[in-house]
Design an enzyme around this catalytic site. Structure first.
Site, PDB file in Angstrom:
ATOM      1  N   ASP A  80      -0.987   8.498  -2.342  1.00 11.57           N
ATOM      2  CA  ASP A  80       0.073   9.010  -1.469  1.00 11.57           C
ATOM      3  C   ASP A  80       1.434   8.602  -2.019  1.00 11.57           C
ATOM      4  OD1 ASP A  80      -0.371   6.236  -0.732  1.00 11.57           O
ATOM      5  OD2 ASP A  80       0.920   6.587   1.001  1.00 11.57           O
ATOM      6  N   GLU A 175      -1.126   4.146   1.397  1.00 10.93           N
ATOM      7  CA  GLU A 175      -0.614   2.811   1.072  1.00 10.93           C
ATOM      8  C   GLU A 175       0.849   2.672   1.445  1.00 10.93           C
ATOM      9  OE1 GLU A 175       1.269  -0.322  -1.526  1.00 10.93           O
ATOM     10  OE2 GLU A 175       1.735   1.822  -1.285  1.00 10.93           O
TER      11      GLU A 175
END
Length: 409
Positions: A80, A175
């Site tokens: 991400d 994350e």
């Protein structure tokens, strides 16, 4: 190097921003686009036991090519990208043989990446840089790490003469919003220890990070016509301002470095009747971290006394300093250090002024220091990554695998 460039660009041009307001995992459905691509790519390069679960956590295995049993090691990155700056329609630009001068990112908007402000650029004269076009972030955090892990595994598969034990790789969503390790199955991963490829400058090797918490302050006010407000109005916006004024003025991100902690006010939303203040708390020292939380409680109590219990404070811990979990197995840091030196890199061992999946994973039973991925200026339009740094990160991964086999066999 073109192979690295092509792989990296194929990842960063897929929008995978996470969203802290979502309760889903992954927090955005578009993260699946890259997750599914990675699964297929891992299979194509020859990885085994490639899996992806219902939350988009990816794992894969490179089997040992030696007879003797050695520790199973892992490499982990997140796919991400940060919600702090747009990642829609990323258009990477390649600057070959960088000459040490200003880089024009966007002529129309007059956006320049300059070594006069970002002096780290001068470390990479003569190298190939990948930058943004000035309108989006790049996504080197952490698609550089993903690129490096996939490419290193591909290299080991294509060079069976390099001996290694069993290797596990893992890629995580979310994350950037602090949830990357929340649903990571450590037992299923089955590694003795791992490394996150999620650092910045070439040479970084980190096993200390902040203790971290988030705080939300909700203030209820009373709105009255300002002409008749004396003794009646309670302005929630001004109380929020007063709360901020009671925080230590020198303990903010822009005035701290190294192991110095801070309070960081990052969102305020409000009107007279109701205002919400959000901030984060960071400190490497656990006792100072706990004191910071107590200090916020004291400010809240003071303002509640002054303004008739108008304020509520919610504090949630996010992650802790991995140093406590890594120091008992410090040989895993020494292994990475030796690997860096073996490929001509001077290790830069320093505390992380942030957190990684590794900080949470270390407390989940998987000691997990952090290694450089090569990028700079994360989460914004000035982000860039030298391709040579990614190449060196790949070499470090390969060397760690090789050393783990030779030193333990």
């Amino acid at each position: 190097m073109q192979h690295i460039i092509d792989r990296f660009i194929s990842y960063v041009t897929i929008d995978t921003q996470s969203d802290s307001t979502s309760n889903a995992t992954p927090s955005t459905s578009k993260q699946w686009n890259l997750a599914k691509k990675l699964v297929e790519e891992l299979k194509e390069v020859g990885m085994e036991n490639v899996t992806i679960d219902e939350n988009a956590y990816i794992m894969a295995t490179l089997p040992s090519n030696i007879e003797k049993q050695v520790p199973t090691i892992g490499f982990i990155s997140h796919f991400d990208t940060s919600p702090d700056f747009t990642a829609t329609n990323v258009k990477p630009q390649i600057v070959r043989n960088y000459n040490g001068e200003d880089i024009l990112l966007n002529k129309e908007k007059g956006i320049v990446l300059s070594p006069s402000y970002f002096d780290d650029l001068l470390l990479y004269e003569g190298q190939t840089l990948i930058t943004t076009d000035g309108t989006t972030l790049l996504g080197a955090d952490d698609k550089a790490g993903v690129t490096e892990i996939v490419t290193a595994m591909e290299y080991l598969i294509n060079h069976p003469e390099i001996k290694h034990g069993k290797i596990r790789v893992g890629f995580t969503p979310d994350e950037e919003i602090g949830r990357g390790a929340h649903k990571f199955d450590v037992a299923e991963f089955g590694a003795d220890w791992a490394y996150t490829m999620d650092g910045s400058q070439i040479g970084e090797l980190e096993y200390e990070n902040f203790n971290a918490a988030e705080a939300k302050i909700t203030i209820q006010g009373k709105s009255v016509h300002p002409g008749y407000a004396k003794g009646k109005m309670v302005n929630a916006i001004l109380i929020a301002h007063e709360f901020i004024s009671l925080l230590p003025t020198e303990e903010v991100p822009q005035k701290t470095t190294g192991r110095e902690g801070f309070f960081h006010v990052h969102h305020i939303h409000g009107e007279i009747e109701s205002t919400t203040l959000e901030l984060i708390i960071r400190d490497h020292d656990r006792k100072l971290f706990e004191k910071r939380k107590s200090d916020l409680q004291a400010i809240a109590s003071k303002l509640n006394t002054l303004y008739s219990d108008c304020l509520s404070l919610e504090i949630n811990d996010q992650y802790y300093n991995m140093k406590e979990k890594v120091e008992p197995v410090l040989h895993i840091v020494e292994l990475a250090k030796e690997a860096m030196l073996s490929v001509g890199i001077a290790p830069i061992i320093k505390p992380i002024r942030g957190g990684t999946d590794g900080s949470q994973l270390s407390y989940m039973g998987l000691p997990c220091p952090n290694i450089f991925a090569g990028g700079h200026n994360f989460h914004g339009k000035y982000e860039y990554v030298p391709v040579e740094s990614m190449q060196k990160a790949i070499e470090v991964i390969v060397k760690i695998c090789e050393l783990n086999a030779t030193k333990n066999s």
